[in-house]
Design a protein around this motif. Structure first.
Motif, PDB file in Angstrom:
ATOM      1  N   ASN A  99       0.812  -1.224   0.000  1.00  0.00           N
ATOM      2  CA  ASN A  99       0.000   0.000   0.000  1.00  0.00           C
ATOM      3  C   ASN A  99       0.845   1.274   0.000  1.00  0.00           C
ATOM      4  O   ASN A  99       0.428   2.315   0.483  1.00  0.00           O
ATOM      5  CB  ASN A  99      -0.962   0.014   1.193  1.00  0.00           C
ATOM      6  N   ARG A 125      -3.650   4.602   0.192  1.00  0.00           N
ATOM      7  CA  ARG A 125      -4.987   5.007   0.625  1.00  0.00           C
ATOM      8  C   ARG A 125      -5.115   6.534   0.615  1.00  0.00           C
ATOM      9  O   ARG A 125      -6.146   7.085   0.205  1.00  0.00           O
ATOM     10  CB  ARG A 125      -5.262   4.453   2.017  1.00  0.00           C
ATOM     11  N   TYR A 128      -5.452   7.684  -3.026  1.00  0.00           N
ATOM     12  CA  TYR A 128      -6.787   7.385  -3.540  1.00  0.00           C
ATOM     13  C   TYR A 128      -7.809   8.398  -3.043  1.00  0.00           C
ATOM     14  O   TYR A 128      -8.701   8.838  -3.787  1.00  0.00           O
ATOM     15  CB  TYR A 128      -7.234   5.983  -3.110  1.00  0.00           C
ATOM     16  N   GLU A 129      -7.670   8.821  -1.791  1.00  0.00           N
ATOM     17  CA  GLU A 129      -8.632   9.755  -1.220  1.00  0.00           C
ATOM     18  C   GLU A 129      -8.542  11.123  -1.900  1.00  0.00           C
ATOM     19  O   GLU A 129      -9.568  11.765  -2.177  1.00  0.00           O
ATOM     20  CB  GLU A 129      -8.376   9.899   0.281  1.00  0.00           C
ATOM     21  N   ARG A 132     -10.185  10.719  -5.169  1.00  0.00           N
ATOM     22  CA  ARG A 132     -11.639  10.517  -5.027  1.00  0.00           C
ATOM     23  C   ARG A 132     -12.391  11.831  -4.842  1.00  0.00           C
ATOM     24  O   ARG A 132     -13.434  12.056  -5.467  1.00  0.00           O
ATOM     25  CB  ARG A 132     -11.906   9.594  -3.841  1.00  0.00           C
ATOM     26  N   LEU A 141     -14.698   5.811  -7.729  1.00  0.00           N
ATOM     27  CA  LEU A 141     -13.369   5.268  -7.433  1.00  0.00           C
ATOM     28  C   LEU A 141     -13.482   4.051  -6.504  1.00  0.00           C
ATOM     29  O   LEU A 141     -12.783   3.059  -6.679  1.00  0.00           O
ATOM     30  CB  LEU A 141     -12.479   6.336  -6.809  1.00  0.00           C
ATOM     31  N   LEU A 145     -12.153   0.280  -7.357  1.00  0.00           N
ATOM     32  CA  LEU A 145     -11.226  -0.522  -6.553  1.00  0.00           C
ATOM     33  C   LEU A 145     -11.812  -1.891  -6.212  1.00  0.00           C
ATOM     34  O   LEU A 145     -11.092  -2.896  -6.169  1.00  0.00           O
ATOM     35  CB  LEU A 145     -10.866   0.240  -5.276  1.00  0.00           C
ATOM     36  N   SER A 169      -9.340   6.125 -16.886  1.00  0.00           N
ATOM     37  CA  SER A 169      -8.492   5.394 -15.935  1.00  0.00           C
ATOM     38  C   SER A 169      -8.485   3.910 -16.274  1.00  0.00           C
ATOM     39  O   SER A 169      -9.548   3.310 -16.465  1.00  0.00           O
ATOM     40  CB  SER A 169      -9.017   5.598 -14.511  1.00  0.00           C
ATOM     41  N   TRP A 181      -1.832   1.879 -12.200  1.00  0.00           N
ATOM     42  CA  TRP A 181      -2.827   2.817 -12.755  1.00  0.00           C
ATOM     43  C   TRP A 181      -2.237   3.590 -13.935  1.00  0.00           C
ATOM     44  O   TRP A 181      -1.088   4.007 -13.891  1.00  0.00           O
ATOM     45  CB  TRP A 181      -3.254   3.827 -11.694  1.00  0.00           C
TER      46      TRP A 181
END
Length: 624
Positions: A99, A125, A128-129, A132, A141, A145, A169, A181
């Motif tokens: 991660n 994480r 991603y936030e 998002r 999003l 995932l 994406s 990605w």
């Protein structure tokens, strides 16, 4: 090492698989660490073996040199791969199995408004936030995932961002490398797609739905109405006299007129109605949720009404009208094709009834349409086979009954149907374009006949030749007329040209130009059917016209109708005040003749003085 590098870079440039890049970078990192570790161990071993033999030290030196070369190659490889990633138009991000971000490029940073320091100190994480919250629909999003939770899965999505951008994406869950990605900004591509899609379904000039889109909307409306048991109507419109404007003032003016017509139609109809352009000067209207026959009539009259105001084109006012055919579902058809066809048929009927009106489809019109098609075929063959002839009706000086000349009138006699009237075949010839070769034939034939009568001693005889609306639009009309007169060997004074008010009013300034040139040559210009068209006195005083012809509708009841007597008398007075001669048409009785003579009418023609006849019979009463 360089062969492997070349292969990988080429593969990336042609069809990048980000998972393989991540795997390749991991392998490079492992190779680099292994080489660096081995190099340090060898150097320590060399220090411990300083007392050993020369051969042993040489072996260590060779091994160290080889490892140093490998280290340089690995550094170069990593540098080139990094440069390749930065050169990519895509944003690349690799989140490892732990991660943590493994690989990313500048495009990714810029695309999502991030910075390197923050990414290096953040988890997957966190990244991603940040992505998002920039999405217009952030939950996408999360869904994305979930779809790639299983290693080996891959998903392609499009994100609409809050700032209006559209990002494509593509994510792959790689078993070893983690989440790989690739992001691509497709905003401009989507805009271009939308432009292409719009152009495919809309008219390029007016931006109205084209034939394809209008047909789709009509089909959709029919599908919907089957469930509601309602009604809808289709209008088919054609602009009256558009070709006159287009040919005389040019296509740019014609295009501007079409744009203005499209706007007026769109403004006058309801929001739920669809206006389309079929091509040329033809428009269609789809009316949904109509309130019976009366509702359709109101909308048709509203459309007619918007054409009453003049159109401003190149600084001048131009008037144009429209003819509308109406077909109503379900009575006039239950398919897109039938409704459009039947509305088109009804539109031609509206034109035949004088234009500037509307007509509802009836089953009898379908029979007429088939007859019209048959007539077109017959007409083409008649033009090809020279089946037409000219009849001549005398025009006399009213004060002494002497011959002034003749009006040449086109006649068509068929073997099976006998004579077909000009009121039937001329509109068909006009709409099909056959009027042009036919009109040229009339012009040349009438001039040659004038030469025959001049040779018989009628030196000042004048043949009046009717010009059609389409002829009047021809750019080479002047040359055709002059050539016909010269080829026949007659004088310009032996020819008169008859035009109508409506022809002139389509393009007043252009009409003045061509008529002035013809008149300067000595050709007489006659305004036919005066009083039945626009009757614009403002323009009449500027037109180069020699003769006004009182239409037969005002002559017919001149002895019984006070109004017709007043109109005929006014036209005679008006013409004389403008130094014009007056000819009364359709004189059929002595009483009509006497009234016209009492009003100082100059010339007359009609059945009372002579019917249209073939040339030999027409001239016979005047030989002696």
């Amino acid at each position: 090492m360089h062969e492997l590098l070349s292969e990988k870079i080429n593969q990336y440039l042609s069809d990048t698989k980000a998972g393989e890049i991540a795997e390749f970078l991991t392998a490079l990192s492992q190779d680099y660490e292994s080489t660096d570790s081995e190099l340090r161990m060898l150097k320590l071993a060399l220090d411990d073996q300083q007392t050993e033999g020369k051969d042993s030290r040489q072996h260590f030196n060779d091994r160290i040199h080889l490892l140093e070369q490998n280290e340089k190659a690995l550094k170069k490889t990593v540098s080139l791969i990094s440069a390749t990633l930065e050169a990519s138009q895509e944003g690349v991000l690799v989140i490892g199995s732990d991660n943590q971000p493994v690989v990313f490029n500048d495009n990714f940073i810029q695309m999502w408004n991030l910075n390197i320091e923050w990414i290096n100190s953040s988890s997957g994480r966190d990244i991603y936030e940040i992505v998002r919250v920039q999405l217009k629909k952030p939950s996408l999003l999360i869904e994305h995932l979930k779809e790639v939770e299983i290693p080996g899965s891959a998903v392609l999505k499009e994100y609409l961002l809050k700032d209006g951008r559209i990002i494509e994406s593509y994510v792959t869950h790689h078993e070893d490398a983690g989440m790989v990605w690739r992001f691509r900004d497709i905003t401009e591509a989507k805009k271009q797609e939308e432009v292409i899609r719009f152009q495919a379904h809309h008219d390029a000039l007016t931006n109205l739905p084209n034939r394809t889109l209008f047909g789709d909307r009509l089909s959709h409306a029919l599908s919907k109405i089957l469930r509601t048991d309602g009604k809808l109507a289709v209008f088919y419109l054609d602009l009256d006299g558009f070709k006159t404007i287009n040919d005389s003032l040019g296509h740019l003016v014609g295009d501007e007129l079409l744009i203005q017509v499209a706007k007026r139609l769109s403004d006058v109809l309801r929001d739920d109605d669809t206006v389309g352009r079929m091509g040329g000067d033809e428009f269609t209207v789809l009316l949904e949720d109509i309130e019976g026959h009366a509702g359709v009539v109101r909308l048709a009259e509203r459309v007619i009404e918007v054409f009453r105001a003049p159109f401003m084109l190149e600084g001048q006012e131009l008037y144009i009208t429209t003819s509308i055919g109406v077909a109503v579902y379900p009575g006039d058809g239950n398919t897109e094709e039938l409704l459009l066809r039947n509305a088109d048929i009804a539109m031609y009927k509206a034109k035949d009834q004088g234009r500037n009106n509307y007509h509802f489809f009836t089953s009898s019109l379908e029979r007429l349409a088939k007859h019209r098609l048959s007539l077109e075929t017959q007409l083409r063959n008649a033009v090809k086979n020279d089946e037409f002839e000219l009849y001549y009706q005398p025009v006399l000086h009213l004060n002494n009954r002497k011959l002034s000349g003749f009006e040449a009138l086109l006649r068509w006699e068929t073997e099976d149907q006998g004579f077909i009237g000009p009121d039937i075949f001329v509109p068909v010839a006009e709409s099909t374009g056959m009027i042009l070769p036919l009109g040229e034939w009339v012009l040349n034939t009438a001039c040659r006949q004038a030469r025959v009568w001049v040779d018989m001693g009628f030196d000042d005889i004048r043949i009046a030749i009717n010009l059609s609306a389409k002829q009047f639009q021809q750019a080479n009309l002047f040359d055709l007329i002059i050539a016909a007169i010269k080829n026949a060997g007659i004088g310009f004074h032996n020819v008169a040209l008859e035009i109508t008010e409506s022809m002139v009013m389509q393009n007043v300034h252009g009409s003045i130009g061509i008529l002035t040139r013809l008149r300067e040559e000595g050709i007489r210009i006659c305004m036919d059917d005066f009083g039945t068209g626009y009757s614009s006195l403002n323009y009449l005083k500027t037109l180069p016209v020699d003769v006004l012809k009182i239409d037969r509708t005002f002559v017919k009841d001149v002895t019984e109708s006070k109004d017709d007597r007043a109109i005929a008398s006014s036209i005679i007075t008006l013409g004389h005040n403008l130094d014009m001669k007056i000819v009364a048409e359709g004189v059929e009785t002595i009483e009509q003749s006497d009234f016209l003579q009492s009003q100082d009418c100059d010339m007359v023609q009609g059945y009372y003085f002579g019917k249209p006849m073939p040339p030999i019979e027409a001239i016979k009463p005047y030989k002696e």
